[in-house]
Design an enzyme around this catalytic site. Structure first.
Site, PDB file in Angstrom:
ATOM      1  CG  HIS A  95      -1.237 -10.802  -8.939  1.00 51.32           C
ATOM      2  ND1 HIS A  95      -0.331 -11.799  -8.759  1.00 51.32           N
ATOM      3  CD2 HIS A  95      -2.520 -11.033  -8.124  1.00 51.32           C
ATOM      4  CE1 HIS A  95      -1.184 -12.674  -8.131  1.00 51.32           C
ATOM      5  NE2 HIS A  95      -2.281 -12.142  -7.753  1.00 51.32           N
ATOM      6  CG  ASP A 145      -0.717  -6.667  -6.440  1.00 50.91           C
ATOM      7  OD1 ASP A 145      -0.487  -5.586  -5.983  1.00 50.91           O
ATOM      8  OD2 ASP A 145      -0.948  -7.857  -6.139  1.00 50.91           O
ATOM      9  N   GLY A 146      -0.480  -3.098  -7.923  1.00 55.43           N
ATOM     10  CA  GLY A 146      -1.390  -1.880  -7.861  1.00 55.43           C
ATOM     11  C   GLY A 146      -2.432  -1.745  -6.748  1.00 55.43           C
ATOM     12  N   GLY A 205      -2.616   0.377  -2.225  1.00 57.34           N
ATOM     13  CA  GLY A 205      -3.559   1.700  -1.625  1.00 57.34           C
ATOM     14  C   GLY A 205      -4.954   1.330  -1.365  1.00 57.34           C
ATOM     15  N   GLY A 260       7.080 -11.638   8.853  1.00 56.96           N
ATOM     16  CA  GLY A 260       7.992 -11.389   8.023  1.00 56.96           C
ATOM     17  C   GLY A 260       9.580 -11.732   7.739  1.00 56.96           C
ATOM     18  NE  ARG A 275       1.684 -10.779  -5.922  1.00 58.10           N
ATOM     19  CZ  ARG A 275       0.387 -10.241  -5.369  1.00 58.10           C
ATOM     20  NH1 ARG A 275       0.156  -8.966  -4.923  1.00 58.10           N
ATOM     21  NH2 ARG A 275      -0.366 -11.123  -5.071  1.00 58.10           N
ATOM     22  CG  ASP A 307       8.704  -1.315  -0.716  1.00 56.11           C
ATOM     23  OD1 ASP A 307       8.293  -2.207  -1.562  1.00 56.11           O
ATOM     24  OD2 ASP A 307       8.425  -1.114   0.583  1.00 56.11           O
ATOM     25  N   GLY A 341       5.220  -0.579   0.486  1.00 59.54           N
ATOM     26  CA  GLY A 341       5.286  -0.644   1.975  1.00 59.54           C
ATOM     27  C   GLY A 341       6.024   0.172   2.570  1.00 59.54           C
TER      28      GLY A 341
END
Length: 594
Positions: free
Chosen positions: A233, A417-418, A421, A502, A557, A570, A572
């Site tokens: 990724h 992995d971008g 957004g 999570g 990741r 981060d 998130g």
């Protein structure tokens, strides 16, 4: 893009073929199915599921996989005869939704159970396990095998944390061959597990890739350098080195995989050398020439070799090497003939029963929480937030996320992995479109947002935020208004939703580092009033977001990067901060003394 066939974009330097970047996955699937209609078809129940023309088959174990798009021919290219039966399709570099995995499982079910063979990524783990729960009512037995062949992503003692990369292809081939030969679910799982346990892989990057919706590379590889241990990724590798001659690169890659296997002299191996999307095939053969020489020098014998673009990463320049140690069982299964767009191999035949004509039960289910949801109390204090016709709150949150689409993807691209957004904006944007003009209550609007995130977006953020908003919705269902105490209950329910899917804790460099202190600050400040508590929540959310800069990622990741994950926000936690700030502003503007 305009209809005059010109490109209104900063991505001109990309020189890529696409119409609207938001539609590229659906258009890829449409073209793929048309081009390979003799082998695959689209699932009529879910356009994000691609099926083998030969599935399901009565009495045969079904084989399911899935993953993010952008790796073609993986994952859809491995559906076919004596290969994968159903593939769940995700957004670019993002896990398919739990619904897509569940529908793939149902479509592949021939009555003997279904083996889901997938890569070790947070989003895939979450959504596959949710899908297994979703099909439980259909009496489908589901077995899981998780690929973890990427040597550089974790040390040997922590192999369970390693990523699944190109070794997945051998896992699919072996598992599907065992199913084709009549193996039961346990035997199929055991064969697929043996295959991935026997694989070691390494990736090496020379040039980055670009997500069309971002318009620029997520990371940079300086001229004259190479990333060793890079992910599929675009995740950075374990180290950056000066670019070497092809023979030296091949020697390094072979040293990494063989150093992790300790194979006895005389062992036969299968070798796969895959380009990452922009590497000329002739260069792959240059690498393979040296790799086979090195294997022979190590006393190993190449039984089968596969060289080409088998598992790519958009237009990344680079290559991966996978070596699978063989025994008699793996050799026999590797030799079973198969036909799929990504891999067609002549070989020994097995009985091929006709596809099942028995209609399968196809229920569209949403994963339900087994955790009891505490209801927010009726508003007793002042000021209070009216919940009827309050759907504009969700629309305003969505507008903030959409406006920060590029920013969130840029942050994510530094150690991920971008796609954060991109997917967040797509999910929140779609929800806002469906809410617009309907004057819904806040709980109804939150439920729309939750459904879109969990059934259409996928990745890890789909279920995390999906359950957060779902729990919030259930907490305030049928309430006319809530005060600060009720709002605190709603926030806590959202936190439980996140924690249900999570395992993150404070300090792991996730959205929890933002969400937990923000909720705590709100609750601590409630005695001072609703508005001051909202202000305290915003300030704590920002502090929590900023705290992630100095943290080393322990989950997801980015955790595989170790110290290289330090010094970056981060993604998130950043999106969580945007959500909480927008929520606080929207609520504060609507507080009433009535």
């Amino acid at each position: 893009m305009d209809n005059d066939n010109t490109y209104d974009r900063s991505q001109l330097a990309m020189q890529r073929f696409f119409n609207d970047p938001d539609d590229i996955v659906d258009e890829t699937v449409a073209g793929f199915v048309k081009a390979h209609g003799d082998l695959v078809r689209k699932d009529p129940m879910n356009p994000r599921v691609v099926l083998s023309r030969f599935a399901p088959q009565d009495g045969r174990v079904g084989i399911v996989t899935g993953g993010g798009s952008g790796h073609e021919p993986a994952f859809i290219g491995y559906a076919g005869r004596n290969m994968v039966d159903a593939v769940a399709v995700g957004e670019l570099f993002s896990s398919p939704t739990a619904q897509a995995f569940a529908d793939a499982i149902r479509a592949a079910d021939g009555g003997a159970g279904v083996a889901v063979l997938y890569g070790n990524y947070a989003g895939d783990n979450m959504n596959v396990k949710m899908a297994r729960e979703m099909v439980a009512a259909d009496d489908i037995e589901v077995g899981l095998v998780v690929a973890n062949d990427d040597v550089c992503s974790a040390p040997p003692a922590e192999r369970a944390k390693r990523r699944g990369v190109a070794g997945e292809i051998f896992m699919w081939k072996i598992g599907a061959a065992r199913a084709a030969a009549g193996g039961n679910l346990a035997e199929v799982q055991a064969a697929a597990q043996k295959a991935i346990d026997s694989c070691r892989s390494v990736g090496l990057g020379l040039g980055p890739c670009t997500l069309p919706a971002v318009g620029h590379p997520n990371f940079q590889i300086a001229p004259g350098t190479m990333e060793v241990g890079i992910g599929h990724h675009g995740e950075p590798g374990t180290r950056v080195e000066p670019l070497k001659r092809a023979d030296d690169v091949a020697d390094d890659m072979l040293r990494i995989v063989l150093g992790d296997q300790n194979l006895a002299e005389g062992t036969e191996v299968a070798v796969l050398v895959s380009g990452l999307g922009a590497t000329p095939v002739n260069e792959l053969y240059v690498l393979y020439d040296r790799i086979e020489t090195g294997l022979e020098a190590a006393g190993l014998r190449v039984y089968r070799a596969f060289v080409g673009n088998y598992f790519t990463s958009l237009e990344m320049v680079g290559a991966t090497l996978t070596v699978m140690a063989l025994d008699s069982e793996l050799k026999e299964l590797l030799d079973v003939e198969c036909a799929s767009p990504g891999l067609t191999s002549p070989g020994s035949s097995v009985p091929s029963p006709a596809p099942s004509s028995t209609p399968r039960q196809r229920k569209a289910r949403s994963a339900e929480s087994a955790v009891a949801i505490e209801r927010a109390p009726d508003a007793a204090g002042q000021p209070r937030l009216g919940l009827r016709s309050a759907s504009a709150i969700v629309e305003e949150i969505a507008a903030v996320i959409v406006a920060n689409k590029a920013y969130l993807s840029e942050i994510d691209g530094l150690i991920g992995d971008g796609d954060h957004g991109i997917n967040m904006a797509k999910g929140f944007g779609r929800a806002a479109e469906r809410i617009s003009g309907q004057n819904l209550s806040l709980d109804q609007a939150l439920l729309v947002l939750s459904d879109v995130l969990m059934t259409e977006i996928g990745g890890s953020m789909g279920p995390l935020y999906g359950f957060m908003f779902r729990n919030m919705s259930l907490t305030i269902n049928e309430r006319q208004a809530i005060d600060a105490d009720g709002f605190a209950v709603m926030l806590q329910a959202g936190l439980r939703g996140v924690r249900m899917t999570g395992a993150a804790e404070i300090g792991d460099k996730t959205l929890i580092d933002c969400l937990v202190p923000a909720i705590a600050a709100f609750e601590t400040t409630v005695p001072e009033g609703f508005a001051p508590a909202l202000k305290a929540m915003k300030e704590a959310a920002e502090e929590g977001r900023d705290s992630t800069i100095d943290l080393v990622a322990r989950l997801g990741r980015a955790s595989r990067l170790g110290e290289r994950s330090r010094g970056v926000l981060d993604a998130g936690a950043t999106s969580c901060c945007l959500i909480l700030n927008a929520l606080a502003d929207s609520v504060a503007a609507r507080l009433s003394e009535e």
